[in-house]
Design a protein around this motif. Structure first.
Motif, PDB file in Angstrom:
ATOM      1  N   THR A   1       0.836  -1.200   0.000  1.00 31.97           N
ATOM      2  CA  THR A   1       0.000   0.000   0.000  1.00 31.97           C
ATOM      3  C   THR A   1       0.871   1.250   0.000  1.00 31.97           C
ATOM      4  N   VAL A   2       1.889   1.266   0.846  1.00 29.01           N
ATOM      5  CA  VAL A   2       2.788   2.422   0.901  1.00 29.01           C
ATOM      6  C   VAL A   2       3.551   2.552  -0.418  1.00 29.01           C
ATOM      7  N   THR A   3       4.033   1.441  -0.947  1.00 27.08           N
ATOM      8  CA  THR A   3       4.757   1.473  -2.222  1.00 27.08           C
ATOM      9  C   THR A   3       3.879   2.053  -3.325  1.00 27.08           C
ATOM     10  N   GLY A   4       2.654   1.551  -3.454  1.00 28.52           N
ATOM     11  CA  GLY A   4       1.737   2.041  -4.484  1.00 28.52           C
ATOM     12  C   GLY A   4       1.400   3.513  -4.312  1.00 28.52           C
ATOM     13  N   THR A   5       1.202   3.930  -3.075  1.00 25.06           N
ATOM     14  CA  THR A   5       0.848   5.327  -2.808  1.00 25.06           C
ATOM     15  C   THR A   5       2.015   6.260  -3.107  1.00 25.06           C
TER      16      THR A   5
ATOM     17  N   LEU B   1       2.583  10.441 -10.830  1.00 26.58           N
ATOM     18  CA  LEU B   1       1.365  10.818 -11.560  1.00 26.58           C
ATOM     19  C   LEU B   1       1.513  12.140 -12.316  1.00 26.58           C
ATOM     20  N   PRO B   2       2.160  13.157 -11.760  1.00 24.99           N
ATOM     21  CA  PRO B   2       2.321  14.382 -12.558  1.00 24.99           C
ATOM     22  C   PRO B   2       3.079  14.150 -13.865  1.00 24.99           C
ATOM     23  N   ILE B   3       4.066  13.277 -13.858  1.00 26.63           N
ATOM     24  CA  ILE B   3       4.817  12.970 -15.078  1.00 26.63           C
ATOM     25  C   ILE B   3       3.898  12.275 -16.084  1.00 26.63           C
TER      26      ILE B   3
ATOM     27  N   ALA C   1      -7.431  12.264 -11.948  1.00 26.21           N
ATOM     28  CA  ALA C   1      -7.663  10.810 -11.847  1.00 26.21           C
ATOM     29  C   ALA C   1      -6.769  10.170 -10.781  1.00 26.21           C
ATOM     30  N   TYR C   2      -6.471  10.923  -9.733  1.00 25.76           N
ATOM     31  CA  TYR C   2      -5.605  10.402  -8.677  1.00 25.76           C
ATOM     32  C   TYR C   2      -6.213   9.175  -8.000  1.00 25.76           C
ATOM     33  N   LEU C   3      -7.474   9.242  -7.608  1.00 26.10           N
ATOM     34  CA  LEU C   3      -8.069   8.137  -6.856  1.00 26.10           C
ATOM     35  C   LEU C   3      -8.038   6.806  -7.619  1.00 26.10           C
ATOM     36  N   PRO C   4      -8.533   6.735  -8.874  1.00 22.02           N
ATOM     37  CA  PRO C   4      -8.435   5.432  -9.547  1.00 22.02           C
ATOM     38  C   PRO C   4      -6.990   4.999  -9.801  1.00 22.02           C
ATOM     39  N   THR C   5      -6.097   5.966  -9.982  1.00 22.06           N
ATOM     40  CA  THR C   5      -4.703   5.628 -10.244  1.00 22.06           C
ATOM     41  C   THR C   5      -4.022   5.109  -8.987  1.00 22.06           C
ATOM     42  N   VAL C   6      -4.236   5.769  -7.853  1.00 21.72           N
ATOM     43  CA  VAL C   6      -3.601   5.314  -6.623  1.00 21.72           C
ATOM     44  C   VAL C   6      -4.176   3.961  -6.193  1.00 21.72           C
ATOM     45  N   LEU C   7      -5.463   3.751  -6.399  1.00 24.73           N
ATOM     46  CA  LEU C   7      -6.043   2.441  -6.063  1.00 24.73           C
ATOM     47  C   LEU C   7      -5.447   1.345  -6.942  1.00 24.73           C
ATOM     48  N   ARG C   8      -5.268   1.640  -8.227  1.00 23.15           N
ATOM     49  CA  ARG C   8      -4.637   0.678  -9.138  1.00 23.15           C
ATOM     50  C   ARG C   8      -3.207   0.377  -8.692  1.00 23.15           C
ATOM     51  N   ASP C   9      -2.451   1.418  -8.334  1.00 23.36           N
ATOM     52  CA  ASP C   9      -1.054   1.235  -7.951  1.00 23.36           C
ATOM     53  C   ASP C   9      -0.915   0.545  -6.597  1.00 23.36           C
TER      54      ASP C   9
ATOM     55  N   CYS D   1      -0.172  -7.239 -13.877  1.00 25.25           N
ATOM     56  CA  CYS D   1      -0.629  -6.335 -14.943  1.00 25.25           C
ATOM     57  C   CYS D   1      -2.057  -6.649 -15.366  1.00 25.25           C
ATOM     58  N   VAL D   2      -2.350  -7.930 -15.522  1.00 22.12           N
ATOM     59  CA  VAL D   2      -3.711  -8.325 -15.915  1.00 22.12           C
ATOM     60  C   VAL D   2      -4.698  -7.991 -14.799  1.00 22.12           C
ATOM     61  N   LEU D   3      -4.320  -8.250 -13.566  1.00 21.53           N
ATOM     62  CA  LEU D   3      -5.215  -7.977 -12.440  1.00 21.53           C
ATOM     63  C   LEU D   3      -5.482  -6.486 -12.259  1.00 21.53           C
ATOM     64  N   SER D   4      -4.472  -5.650 -12.467  1.00 22.84           N
ATOM     65  CA  SER D   4      -4.657  -4.213 -12.258  1.00 22.84           C
ATOM     66  C   SER D   4      -5.145  -3.477 -13.510  1.00 22.84           C
ATOM     67  N   ALA D   5      -5.292  -4.178 -14.623  1.00 22.15           N
ATOM     68  CA  ALA D   5      -5.690  -3.551 -15.886  1.00 22.15           C
ATOM     69  C   ALA D   5      -7.038  -2.827 -15.830  1.00 22.15           C
ATOM     70  N   PRO D   6      -8.038  -3.335 -15.121  1.00 17.16           N
ATOM     71  CA  PRO D   6      -9.285  -2.557 -15.055  1.00 17.16           C
ATOM     72  C   PRO D   6      -9.069  -1.156 -14.464  1.00 17.16           C
ATOM     73  N   GLY D   7      -8.077  -1.010 -13.595  1.00 21.18           N
ATOM     74  CA  GLY D   7      -7.748   0.309 -13.059  1.00 21.18           C
ATOM     75  C   GLY D   7      -7.251   1.250 -14.145  1.00 21.18           C
ATOM     76  N   ASN D   8      -6.547   0.725 -15.134  1.00 25.53           N
ATOM     77  CA  ASN D   8      -6.116   1.539 -16.272  1.00 25.53           C
ATOM     78  C   ASN D   8      -7.318   2.049 -17.052  1.00 25.53           C
ATOM     79  N   GLU D   9      -8.286   1.178 -17.233  1.00 27.62           N
ATOM     80  CA  GLU D   9      -9.496   1.541 -17.970  1.00 27.62           C
ATOM     81  C   GLU D   9     -10.277   2.623 -17.218  1.00 27.62           C
ATOM     82  N   LEU D  10     -10.429   2.449 -15.920  1.00 24.67           N
ATOM     83  CA  LEU D  10     -11.133   3.448 -15.108  1.00 24.67           C
ATOM     84  C   LEU D  10     -10.375   4.775 -15.122  1.00 24.67           C
ATOM     85  N   ARG D  11      -9.074   4.714 -15.044  1.00 22.41           N
ATOM     86  CA  ARG D  11      -8.250   5.923 -15.120  1.00 22.41           C
ATOM     87  C   ARG D  11      -8.475   6.641 -16.443  1.00 22.41           C
ATOM     88  N   GLY D  12      -8.433   5.908 -17.537  1.00 21.35           N
ATOM     89  CA  GLY D  12      -8.670   6.499 -18.855  1.00 21.35           C
ATOM     90  C   GLY D  12     -10.045   7.142 -18.959  1.00 21.35           C
ATOM     91  N   TYR D  13     -11.024   6.478 -18.390  1.00 23.65           N
ATOM     92  CA  TYR D  13     -12.391   7.018 -18.390  1.00 23.65           C
ATOM     93  C   TYR D  13     -12.434   8.350 -17.636  1.00 23.65           C
TER      94      TYR D  13
END
Length: 183
Positions: free
Chosen positions: A30-34, A41-43, A64-72, A112-124
């Motif tokens: 959790t700490v690593t992802g956060t 994320l700014p980059i 899109a911080y929230l979906p991105t941080v949850l994915r990470d 990567c496959v497991l976290s991929a829906p987070g990429n989709e939500l981020r894009g949305y």
């Protein structure tokens, strides 16, 4: 590609540093992802907005911080659990080049496959409001599978090669350190 040269090593370095912290593995992930998300994320958003010819302001660098941080966070937690599982399967192989590569390959593909829906939500969430599509129109299964496959392949090749190169670079570093020490 330049962004990935920053992001992948930064995640790996953060993950290695956190491995030395005595906290439960889920909290470590959790700490690593956060930390990873908050720092990079700014980059990522700058690159995205520039590629889409969208305005870049300080305010939208954390869009899109929230979906991105949850994915990470999911990526960080599951990555550590899967890697530990893989090492536990064949501990004697974990210190060989092939064992490290297989462990990294399997772990990264799975995560990567497991976290991929987070990429989709981020894009949305990153859609410009004046061109935003409803989720049903935005989500295209074939595009999702393609981007997940390509993204996972890029990451697994880069981390797999890094896994093979790291012990060799470490040997060279030690050699150079010993050589320079006696200069």
């Amino acid at each position: 590609m330049a962004t990935n040269f920053i992001k992948f090593p930064f995640f790996e370095a953060t993950n290695v540093i956190m491995a030395g912290v005595d906290i439960p593995p889920a909290l470590r992930g959790t700490v690593t992802g956060t930390v990873f998300c908050t720092t990079t994320l700014p980059i990522t958003n700058h690159r995205f907005r520039k590629s889409m010819n969208l305005e870049i302001t300080a305010g939208n660098l954390y869009q899109a911080y929230l979906p991105t941080v949850l994915r990470d966070i999911l990526f960080g937690v599951v990555r550590n659990k899967v890697m530990a599982f893989m090492i536990g399967l064949k501990p004697e192989k974990a210190n060989t080049n092939m064992g490290r590569f297989v462990n990294m390959f399997t772990t990264v593909i799975f995560v990567c496959v497991l976290s991929a829906p987070g990429n989709e939500l981020r894009g949305y969430c990153l859609q410009p409001p004046n061109r935003a599509l409803p989720f049903g129109e935005f989500f295209k299964p074939d595009k999702f599978v393609r981007s997940t496959s390509v993204g996972a392949l890029i990451m697994v090749v880069s981390l797999g090669v890094g896994t093979l190169a790291t012990p060799q670079v470490l040997k060279l570093w030690v050699f150079l350190g010993e050589y320079c020490f006696f200069c």
